[in-house]
Scaffold this motif. Sequence first.
Motif, mmCIF file in Angstrom:
data_model
loop_
_atom_site.group_PDB
_atom_site.id
_atom_site.type_symbol
_atom_site.label_atom_id
_atom_site.label_comp_id
_atom_site.label_asym_id
_atom_site.label_seq_id
_atom_site.Cartn_x
_atom_site.Cartn_y
_atom_site.Cartn_z
ATOM 1 N N PRO A 17 0.816 -1.217 0.000
ATOM 2 C CA PRO A 17 0.000 0.000 0.000
ATOM 3 C C PRO A 17 0.851 1.269 0.000
ATOM 4 O O PRO A 17 0.503 2.263 -0.634
ATOM 5 N N PHE A 18 1.988 1.233 0.725
ATOM 6 C CA PHE A 18 2.880 2.390 0.724
ATOM 7 C C PHE A 18 3.402 2.664 -0.682
ATOM 8 O O PHE A 18 3.427 3.813 -1.132
ATOM 9 N N ALA A 19 3.820 1.617 -1.383
ATOM 10 C CA ALA A 19 4.344 1.781 -2.742
ATOM 11 C C ALA A 19 3.279 2.363 -3.673
ATOM 12 O O ALA A 19 3.557 3.257 -4.475
ATOM 13 N N ALA A 38 13.549 -9.549 6.307
ATOM 14 C CA ALA A 38 13.037 -10.560 5.385
ATOM 15 C C ALA A 38 12.456 -9.857 4.156
ATOM 16 O O ALA A 38 11.861 -8.788 4.264
ATOM 17 N N ARG A 39 12.646 -10.450 3.010
ATOM 18 C CA ARG A 39 12.122 -9.852 1.779
ATOM 19 C C ARG A 39 10.593 -9.863 1.807
ATOM 20 O O ARG A 39 9.989 -10.812 2.291
ATOM 21 N N PRO A 40 9.975 -8.803 1.290
ATOM 22 C CA PRO A 40 8.511 -8.784 1.248
ATOM 23 C C PRO A 40 7.984 -9.868 0.311
ATOM 24 O O PRO A 40 8.616 -10.184 -0.695
ATOM 25 N N GLU A 41 6.860 -10.446 0.670
ATOM 26 C CA GLU A 41 6.272 -11.517 -0.135
ATOM 27 C C GLU A 41 5.567 -10.971 -1.373
ATOM 28 O O GLU A 41 5.500 -11.640 -2.392
ATOM 29 N N ALA A 42 5.042 -9.772 -1.291
ATOM 30 C CA ALA A 42 4.300 -9.170 -2.399
ATOM 31 C C ALA A 42 5.255 -8.497 -3.384
ATOM 32 O O ALA A 42 6.354 -8.078 -3.023
ATOM 33 N N GLU A 43 4.817 -8.417 -4.624
ATOM 34 C CA GLU A 43 5.578 -7.715 -5.649
ATOM 35 C C GLU A 43 5.478 -6.207 -5.415
ATOM 36 O O GLU A 43 4.425 -5.700 -5.034
ATOM 37 N N LEU A 44 6.581 -5.521 -5.656
ATOM 38 C CA LEU A 44 6.599 -4.065 -5.547
ATOM 39 C C LEU A 44 6.822 -3.482 -6.936
ATOM 40 O O LEU A 44 7.340 -4.168 -7.822
ATOM 41 N N ALA A 49 13.452 -0.948 -5.126
ATOM 42 C CA ALA A 49 14.486 -1.968 -4.967
ATOM 43 C C ALA A 49 14.484 -2.413 -3.511
ATOM 44 O O ALA A 49 14.247 -1.606 -2.614
ATOM 45 N N VAL A 50 14.755 -3.689 -3.262
ATOM 46 C CA VAL A 50 14.732 -4.232 -1.906
ATOM 47 C C VAL A 50 16.140 -4.668 -1.517
ATOM 48 O O VAL A 50 16.807 -5.394 -2.257
#
Length: 67
Positions: A17-19, A38-44, A49-50
């Motif tokens: 939601p922030f993105a 931990a890497r986010p599970e959802a696509e950004l 960049a993560v």
Amino acid sequence: MRTFVLTSDKYRHCLPPFAYLFNKALGAQFPVVVVCYARPEAELPENFAVHSLGAQRDYSFSGGLRA
């Protein structure tokens, strides 16, 4: 202008939601670097960049920020 977003594992569900709101307000032309454990599970979006620091339990309260 590059923007850095720092987050813990507890709040990574807030990244999609922030993105969306970030790109809606400022546009996708600004690069964003998400620093998390931990890497986010959802696509950004493409402009996000993560950078993963690893397991959150390996750091003290502010140790992840200093890494």
